[in-house]
Design a protein around this motif. Structure first.
Motif, PDB file in Angstrom:
ATOM      1  N   THR A  73       0.810  -1.285   0.062  1.00 52.82           N
ATOM      2  CA  THR A  73       0.038   0.033  -0.018  1.00 52.82           C
ATOM      3  C   THR A  73       0.528   1.136  -0.172  1.00 52.82           C
ATOM      4  O   THR A  73       0.598   2.046  -0.887  1.00 52.82           O
ATOM      5  N   GLN A 124     -11.491  -6.593   5.635  1.00 55.86           N
ATOM      6  CA  GLN A 124     -11.630  -5.194   5.783  1.00 55.86           C
ATOM      7  C   GLN A 124     -10.191  -4.415   5.694  1.00 55.86           C
ATOM      8  O   GLN A 124     -10.280  -3.157   5.376  1.00 55.86           O
ATOM      9  N   ASP A 127     -10.135  -4.001   2.074  1.00 57.33           N
ATOM     10  CA  ASP A 127     -11.071  -2.957   1.451  1.00 57.33           C
ATOM     11  C   ASP A 127     -10.418  -1.603   1.896  1.00 57.33           C
ATOM     12  O   ASP A 127     -10.337  -0.432   1.207  1.00 57.33           O
ATOM     13  N   ALA A 128      -9.674  -1.424   3.253  1.00 60.95           N
ATOM     14  CA  ALA A 128      -9.125   0.001   3.555  1.00 60.95           C
ATOM     15  C   ALA A 128      -7.928   0.202   2.364  1.00 60.95           C
ATOM     16  O   ALA A 128      -7.702   1.190   2.187  1.00 60.95           O
ATOM     17  N   ASP A 130      -7.586  -1.204  -0.579  1.00 58.94           N
ATOM     18  CA  ASP A 130      -7.809  -0.571  -2.025  1.00 58.94           C
ATOM     19  C   ASP A 130      -8.400   0.777  -2.067  1.00 58.94           C
ATOM     20  O   ASP A 130      -8.061   1.534  -2.885  1.00 58.94           O
ATOM     21  N   ASP A 131      -9.139   1.201  -1.065  1.00 58.34           N
ATOM     22  CA  ASP A 131      -9.411   2.692  -1.000  1.00 58.34           C
ATOM     23  C   ASP A 131      -8.522   3.716  -0.949  1.00 58.34           C
ATOM     24  O   ASP A 131      -8.356   4.618  -1.598  1.00 58.34           O
ATOM     25  N   ALA A 132      -7.329   3.567  -0.009  1.00 65.12           N
ATOM     26  CA  ALA A 132      -6.436   4.457  -0.129  1.00 65.12           C
ATOM     27  C   ALA A 132      -5.626   4.374  -1.180  1.00 65.12           C
ATOM     28  O   ALA A 132      -4.971   5.305  -1.702  1.00 65.12           O
ATOM     29  N   ILE A 134      -6.544   3.442  -4.413  1.00 63.60           N
ATOM     30  CA  ILE A 134      -7.458   4.119  -5.451  1.00 63.60           C
ATOM     31  C   ILE A 134      -7.376   5.705  -5.580  1.00 63.60           C
ATOM     32  O   ILE A 134      -7.158   6.309  -6.067  1.00 63.60           O
ATOM     33  N   GLU A 135      -7.568   6.227  -4.083  1.00 63.98           N
ATOM     34  CA  GLU A 135      -7.485   7.569  -3.791  1.00 63.98           C
ATOM     35  C   GLU A 135      -6.004   7.952  -4.185  1.00 63.98           C
ATOM     36  O   GLU A 135      -6.171   9.361  -4.671  1.00 63.98           O
ATOM     37  N   THR A 138      -6.141   8.479  -7.870  1.00 67.46           N
ATOM     38  CA  THR A 138      -7.213   9.655  -8.339  1.00 67.46           C
ATOM     39  C   THR A 138      -6.413  11.162  -8.142  1.00 67.46           C
ATOM     40  O   THR A 138      -6.398  11.898  -8.940  1.00 67.46           O
ATOM     41  N   ASN A 152     -10.986   9.488 -10.701  1.00 76.17           N
ATOM     42  CA  ASN A 152     -11.371   8.363 -10.072  1.00 76.17           C
ATOM     43  C   ASN A 152     -11.644   7.317 -11.015  1.00 76.17           C
ATOM     44  O   ASN A 152     -11.011   5.984 -10.782  1.00 76.17           O
ATOM     45  N   ARG A 156      -9.273   3.946 -10.557  1.00 80.03           N
ATOM     46  CA  ARG A 156      -9.884   2.682 -10.590  1.00 80.03           C
ATOM     47  C   ARG A 156      -9.543   1.747 -11.657  1.00 80.03           C
ATOM     48  O   ARG A 156      -9.239   0.475 -11.488  1.00 80.03           O
TER      49      ARG A 156
END
Length: 217
Positions: A73, A124, A127-128, A130-132, A134-135, A138, A152, A156
């Motif tokens: 990450t 979980q 998921d966290a 992936d969000d970080a 992709i952000e 972005t 975004n 993605r």
């Protein structure tokens, strides 16, 4: 006489050695196989030496997650935030992750994602992450003038394409992947890479166009 550092390391192993062995077992046989006695046998050290480095098995598993988080990450985020003169160079910085396991370890990624299928807690964490990630991608596009929605969507698309490579365990020769890189860059950014940009990218990975197998061989 007190043990020397070398003797001490041979008897106990090291924290990184325990983690490396745990990762190998995770990849080979799943998280259920990551247990203290099999690890000690693999390392040829005393079972009790485990407790010099970890409180218990759960602490070892937590350390595996932390290693993955820092390596993959943070590695991807650092590449997305690296200096670049253009969006093309920014994308090529990110692509470094897919070719250099020192920046992003695809085997470790696969192992953790497989583990997540058996653990809601690890899911979980996925998921966290992936969000970080992709952000970060972005923000990379937004910093170069793309509106938020387009930034975004492009971020993605890049990320999910690579995760597809990993989860499908796609085996692609370096020559084949390098020949596809310019098309990927244009799809993801809307801009074709310049020759000098590709040359720098190739040089970072010790690649000379034309080496290795040809696509379709």
């Amino acid at each position: 006489m007190p043990a020397t550092d070398a003797q001490d390391t041979k008897w106990k192993g090291s924290r990184d050695a325990w983690l490396d062995a745990a990762f190998e077992l995770l990849l080979e046989s799943g998280v259920g196989s990551v247990r203290i006695l099999p690890l000690a046998k693999r390392l040829k050290v005393s079972r009790t030496s485990f407790y010099w480095f970890f409180k218990d098995r759960e602490a070892l598993l937590d350390a595996l997650i932390e290693r993955w988080r820092e390596k993959n990450t943070q590695g991807l985020i650092r590449q997305a935030e690296a200096y670049a003169d253009s969006i093309v160079e920014a994308i090529l910085n990110v692509f470094d992750c897919w070719l250099d396991p020192q920046l992003f370890d695809s085997q470790l990624e696969f192992a953790i994602r497989s583990w997540a299928l058996q653990s809601d807690e690890v899911a979980q964490q996925i998921d966290a992450a992936d969000d970080a990630r992709i952000e970060a991608l972005t923000r990379m596009f937004e910093a170069r003038g793309f509106d938020s929605l387009a930034a975004n969507a492009r971020g993605r698309t890049i990320y999910l394409t690579q995760i597809g490579y990993i989860t499908m365990k796609t085996d692609e020769a370096l020559e084949v992947r390098m020949r596809r890189i310019p098309a990927y860059v244009e799809i993801f950014t809307g801009q074709a890479p310049q020759t000098h940009e590709l040359r720098r990218f190739h040089a970072r990975h010790g690649y000379a166009p034309g080496q290795g197998a040809q696509e379709g061989d």
